[in-house]
Design a protein around this motif. Structure first.
Motif, mmCIF file in Angstrom:
data_model
loop_
_atom_site.group_PDB
_atom_site.id
_atom_site.type_symbol
_atom_site.label_atom_id
_atom_site.label_comp_id
_atom_site.label_asym_id
_atom_site.label_seq_id
_atom_site.Cartn_x
_atom_site.Cartn_y
_atom_site.Cartn_z
ATOM 1 N N ASP A 39 5.835 -2.840 -10.579
ATOM 2 C CA ASP A 39 4.968 -3.174 -11.686
ATOM 3 C C ASP A 39 5.138 -2.156 -12.787
ATOM 4 O O ASP A 39 5.169 -0.971 -12.532
ATOM 5 C CB ASP A 39 3.499 -3.182 -11.227
ATOM 6 C CG ASP A 39 2.579 -3.744 -12.296
ATOM 7 O OD1 ASP A 39 2.079 -2.964 -13.107
ATOM 8 O OD2 ASP A 39 2.392 -4.959 -12.293
ATOM 9 N N GLU B 128 -4.935 -11.108 -6.408
ATOM 10 C CA GLU B 128 -5.272 -9.702 -6.199
ATOM 11 C C GLU B 128 -4.470 -8.809 -7.137
ATOM 12 O O GLU B 128 -5.011 -7.867 -7.752
ATOM 13 C CB GLU B 128 -4.982 -9.353 -4.737
ATOM 14 C CG GLU B 128 -5.492 -8.009 -4.270
ATOM 15 C CD GLU B 128 -5.243 -7.867 -2.778
ATOM 16 O OE1 GLU B 128 -6.219 -7.763 -2.011
ATOM 17 O OE2 GLU B 128 -4.059 -7.863 -2.370
ATOM 18 N N HIS B 129 -3.188 -9.103 -7.265
ATOM 19 C CA HIS B 129 -2.313 -8.276 -8.088
ATOM 20 C C HIS B 129 -2.680 -8.387 -9.567
ATOM 21 O O HIS B 129 -2.824 -7.374 -10.265
ATOM 22 C CB HIS B 129 -0.859 -8.697 -7.874
ATOM 23 C CG HIS B 129 0.132 -7.863 -8.634
ATOM 24 N ND1 HIS B 129 0.553 -6.641 -8.174
ATOM 25 C CD2 HIS B 129 0.756 -8.061 -9.812
ATOM 26 C CE1 HIS B 129 1.416 -6.127 -9.040
ATOM 27 N NE2 HIS B 129 1.546 -6.970 -10.035
ATOM 28 N N SER B 130 -2.840 -9.606 -10.083
ATOM 29 C CA SER B 130 -3.144 -9.787 -11.501
ATOM 30 C C SER B 130 -4.537 -9.280 -11.836
ATOM 31 O O SER B 130 -4.765 -8.724 -12.919
ATOM 32 C CB SER B 130 -2.988 -11.254 -11.893
ATOM 33 O OG SER B 130 -3.710 -12.102 -11.023
ATOM 34 N N ALA C 99 -2.559 -13.071 -2.824
ATOM 35 C CA ALA C 99 -1.921 -11.827 -3.260
ATOM 36 C C ALA C 99 -1.669 -11.847 -4.761
ATOM 37 O O ALA C 99 -1.800 -10.818 -5.434
ATOM 38 C CB ALA C 99 -0.613 -11.611 -2.505
ATOM 39 N N ASN D 180 -5.993 -6.732 -10.422
ATOM 40 C CA ASN D 180 -5.857 -5.285 -10.512
ATOM 41 C C ASN D 180 -5.355 -4.860 -11.889
ATOM 42 O O ASN D 180 -5.833 -3.872 -12.463
ATOM 43 C CB ASN D 180 -4.893 -4.776 -9.436
ATOM 44 C CG ASN D 180 -5.590 -4.306 -8.181
ATOM 45 O OD1 ASN D 180 -5.834 -3.122 -8.008
ATOM 46 N ND2 ASN D 180 -5.925 -5.254 -7.309
ATOM 47 N N PHE E 27 1.010 -0.063 -9.751
ATOM 48 C CA PHE E 27 0.365 -0.781 -8.663
ATOM 49 C C PHE E 27 1.356 -0.951 -7.521
ATOM 50 O O PHE E 27 2.543 -1.113 -7.738
ATOM 51 C CB PHE E 27 -0.113 -2.166 -9.128
ATOM 52 C CG PHE E 27 -0.996 -2.116 -10.336
ATOM 53 C CD1 PHE E 27 -0.507 -2.475 -11.571
ATOM 54 C CD2 PHE E 27 -2.299 -1.697 -10.232
ATOM 55 C CE1 PHE E 27 -1.305 -2.420 -12.690
ATOM 56 C CE2 PHE E 27 -3.106 -1.634 -11.344
ATOM 57 C CZ PHE E 27 -2.611 -1.997 -12.585
ATOM 58 N N SER E 28 0.830 -0.903 -6.310
ATOM 59 C CA SER E 28 1.678 -1.138 -5.144
ATOM 60 C C SER E 28 1.905 -2.638 -4.973
ATOM 61 O O SER E 28 1.097 -3.459 -5.406
ATOM 62 C CB SER E 28 1.042 -0.554 -3.884
ATOM 63 O OG SER E 28 -0.245 -1.095 -3.678
ATOM 64 N N ASN E 29 3.014 -2.981 -4.350
ATOM 65 C CA ASN E 29 3.368 -4.384 -4.174
ATOM 66 C C ASN E 29 2.429 -5.089 -3.213
ATOM 67 O O ASN E 29 2.200 -6.290 -3.303
ATOM 68 C CB ASN E 29 4.807 -4.490 -3.666
ATOM 69 C CG ASN E 29 5.362 -5.889 -3.787
ATOM 70 O OD1 ASN E 29 5.052 -6.598 -4.736
ATOM 71 N ND2 ASN E 29 6.159 -6.293 -2.826
ATOM 72 N N THR E 30 1.876 -4.342 -2.273
ATOM 73 C CA THR E 30 0.882 -4.853 -1.330
ATOM 74 C C THR E 30 -0.244 -3.819 -1.255
ATOM 75 O O THR E 30 -0.051 -2.671 -1.655
ATOM 76 C CB THR E 30 1.488 -5.048 0.075
ATOM 77 O OG1 THR E 30 2.067 -3.810 0.501
ATOM 78 C CG2 THR E 30 2.558 -6.131 0.064
ATOM 79 N N SER F 77 -0.989 -10.280 -17.819
ATOM 80 C CA SER F 77 -1.731 -10.379 -16.568
ATOM 81 C C SER F 77 -2.872 -11.388 -16.651
ATOM 82 O O SER F 77 -3.241 -12.001 -15.650
ATOM 83 C CB SER F 77 -2.271 -9.011 -16.163
ATOM 84 O OG SER F 77 -3.113 -8.492 -17.170
ATOM 85 N N ARG G 188 -5.301 -1.740 -5.790
ATOM 86 C CA ARG G 188 -3.877 -1.541 -5.515
ATOM 87 C C ARG G 188 -3.266 -0.419 -6.346
ATOM 88 O O ARG G 188 -2.037 -0.288 -6.387
ATOM 89 C CB ARG G 188 -3.099 -2.830 -5.798
ATOM 90 C CG ARG G 188 -3.247 -3.901 -4.754
ATOM 91 C CD ARG G 188 -2.081 -4.841 -4.879
ATOM 92 N NE ARG G 188 -2.237 -6.065 -4.140
ATOM 93 C CZ ARG G 188 -1.309 -7.001 -4.111
ATOM 94 N NH1 ARG G 188 -0.201 -6.857 -4.787
ATOM 95 N NH2 ARG G 188 -1.503 -8.110 -3.417
#
Length: 606
Positions: free
Chosen positions: A314, A348-350, A345, A352, A372-375, A322, A301
């Protein structure tokens, strides 16, 4: 202190008014924010001259300002009634959501105008960024028939997905759907080129165009059974990312659910189904890789988006917490409830964030932490295929797009134009507080009385309130403040720690300047300087004189280096001079910064 002698409200709650001390860089005159529990809301100046509300986790906010930017944080804890606290929180959330929508629409209108310029033009159109397609391709060119080259071998996941689509909708479904999309793109035209403004929820012509183009690209990926690129995902063999049997079972169930969702999506009537289809197909591969390897694999991301209108999703400082986020998210994998989109999600975000931190700790060149992108949003570059519009329609569309953009931009400037004194981070906070308490059901007709009742006093943008440190003093004196605190900056904390193991005089001497300091290393985000003048008041003018000389030397060097650095050192030298001049009259702004500082994190630690 009017607020201090007043009786506290029944069923009271507290929020904090934060003051962030000045330093070279952004908000060099200081900064202000509101803290509700672990969430911080603050206004910042963004290009092209607007003031915008942001929301950050307090741990991230503190790390970014107190550690990386080396600014001490001060806070006043304000006591208010529970309904006031709730109303203030909701007002911040509404303002944030509203600005995100409005700036998103501004971005859409800008893109619509850029498309209007490319129609029937002789010169090449600018490259088009196609969201999520970058997980499979780096470039995409539209052709009448599917023509994606696949030299990586067929993807088993997409071959299976393609077979399920044929079973559900018929063997010719995907080919026919692709042909219909191609025809739509060839006949697409603005519904009303002269329309003065967009109706609520109405898509621009560029959005219609991009949606259909991305839908077509997603179908081409599926028809070619194209596997993701090698840089599409992130994985590691660290114990932190090892999956238990229960977690692998949860991921397996989520993979099956994702596959079923994608089959339904292929028959969706939503105009932008291509983007979630691409994300889902890429995730199928990441999920399969996780199950095969036994270690968590997620889509990358990291964002290269420099869009000034994109919401901040972010901060690099989010890495500080994280690991906790990943542990919490991973717990859902072992829970009895099935894993859903929101839960995956979060994982995935954490993950990254942790991958970025691990890379920064092991690769010095990667120490600058990414956004990082939100999605999942890895983009591919596409061309603007020419839309065959008649010349009169193209001209009308171009004029209409220009007018809609100019009018909407003017509307935003009327509402959010930044001004150093009249509309800054402090005045927006006071305006939000006053407007919110004035709108309460039990509020008095007079907004001043409403603020006095709810907060302890009425504060507005009258001088000197627009100055952050002056506003902080006024809040402490006038609002219903029940406590105050100070969170010291990184350098101050480190010096205190050294006092415990070394003689005070030696620490003071060594850390007094940037040349001998064991803590600070100069970097190109700070102008050149010699002395840290915040440590002592009386020597400050003399130290400031040396700093001013350093700034003059950097400016002189910049005159020589200008042909190859485009004036970078000239600007840094001038800025260094600007923050050195106040030191001559005993005032300190510059404190040095530590942008490459990483959060305190040890992989695999408990």
């Amino acid at each position: 202190m009017p607020g201090a002698v007043a009786a506290g409200p029944a069923a009271a709650q507290t929020f904090d008014f934060l003051y962030i001390e000045a330093n070279e860089g952004n908000a060099s005159g200081g900064h202000a924010a509101l803290r509700f529990g672990e969430q911080v809301y603050h206004f910042q100046h963004v290009e092209p001259g607007l003031i915008r509300l942001y929301r950050d986790d307090f741990a991230a906010f503190r790390f970014a300002y107190a550690d990386q930017q080396n600014r001490s944080l001060r806070g006043h804890r304000i006591e208010v009634a529970a309904e006031v606290y709730q109303a203030l929180q909701e007002a911040c959330k509404r303002r944030l959501a509203q600005q995100n929508r409005e700036l998103g629409q501004l971005r859409d209108l800008q893109e619509d105008f850029e498309l209007s310029l490319s129609l029937n033009a002789a010169e090449p159109a600018p490259p088009l960024q196609l969201r999520a397609l970058g997980y499979f391709l780096d470039t995409y060119r539209l052709t009448p028939r599917p023509a994606l080259a696949n030299d990586r071998g067929d993807s088993p996941e997409l071959v299976e997905l393609r077979g399920m689509a044929a079973q559900h909708y018929g063997p010719e479904f995907l080919a026919q759907k692709r042909q219909a999309l191609w025809q739509e793109l060839q006949t697409l035209s603005p519904s009303d080129p002269n329309e003065p403004a967009l109706r609520p929820g109405q898509l621009t012509f560029a959005q219609h165009y991009k949606n259909r183009l991305l839908n077509l690209a997603a179908l081409d990926v599926l028809l070619a059974a194209l596997p993701p690129r090698s840089d599409a995902w992130l994985t590691a063999t660290d114990a932190l990312f090892r999956l238990s049997a229960a977690q692998r079972n949860a991921l397996s169930q989520y993979r099956d659910a994702t596959r079923a969702d994608l089959i339904r999506l292929l028959h969706s009537q939503r105009p932008d189904w291509g983007y979630p289809l691409l994300v889902g197909m890429a995730r199928l591969h990441a999920l399969q890789q996780s199950l095969t390897s036994g270690h968590l694999t997620v889509l990358d991301r990291r964002s290269a988006d420099a869009d000034p209108y994109a919401p901040a999703v972010d901060l690099p400082a989010a890495l500080q917490y994280s690991r906790q986020l990943l542990n919490t998210a991973n717990a859902q994998l072992a829970a009895l409830e099935p894993l859903d989109e929101r839960g995956y999600a979060a994982i995935e975000h954490s993950a990254n964030a942790l991958f970025a931190l691990l890379r920064a700790e092991t690769e010095p060149d990667a120490a600058a932490l990414p956004r990082f992108s939100n999605t999942p949003d890895k983009a591919a570059v596409g061309d603007w295929p020419r839309v065959p519009l008649p010349a009169a329609v193209s001209a009308a569309y171009r004029a209409g797009a220009a007018k809609r953009l100019a009018d909407y931009r003017q509307q935003l400037f009327e509402r959010y134009a930044y001004h150093l004194w009249q509309r800054n981070c402090v005045t927006e906070i006071f305006q939000l507080l006053n407007a919110t308490v004035a709108a309460l059901p039990e509020a008095a007709a007079d907004p001043i009385q409403s603020a006095e009742h709810a907060l302890g006093a009425y504060l507005d943008s009258a001088f000197p309130n627009p100055i952050p440190f002056a506003a902080f003093d006024r809040v402490g004196q006038a609002y219903r403040s029940i406590a105050s605190y100070r969170l010291p900056a990184y350098r101050e904390r480190q010096i205190r720690a050294r006092y415990r193991t070394q003689p005070d005089w030696w620490v003071d001497l060594q850390e007094s300047n940037s040349l001998s300091s064991s803590l600070y290393r100069w970097h190109d985000q700070d102008a050149a300087f010699v002395f840290f003048t915040q440590d002592a008041v009386w020597p400050r003018p003399l130290q400031g004189g040396f700093n001013l000389a350093a700034a003059a030397l950097e400016t002189g060097y910049g005159l020589l280096s200008w042909p190859w650095d485009q004036g970078f050192h000239i600007l840094k030298g001038l800025k260094g001079g600007a923050v050195s001049l106040p030191e001559l009259v005993f005032f300190n702004i510059r404190k040095g910064s530590f942008p490459q500082l990483l959060p305190d994190f040890k992989p695999g630690a408990g």
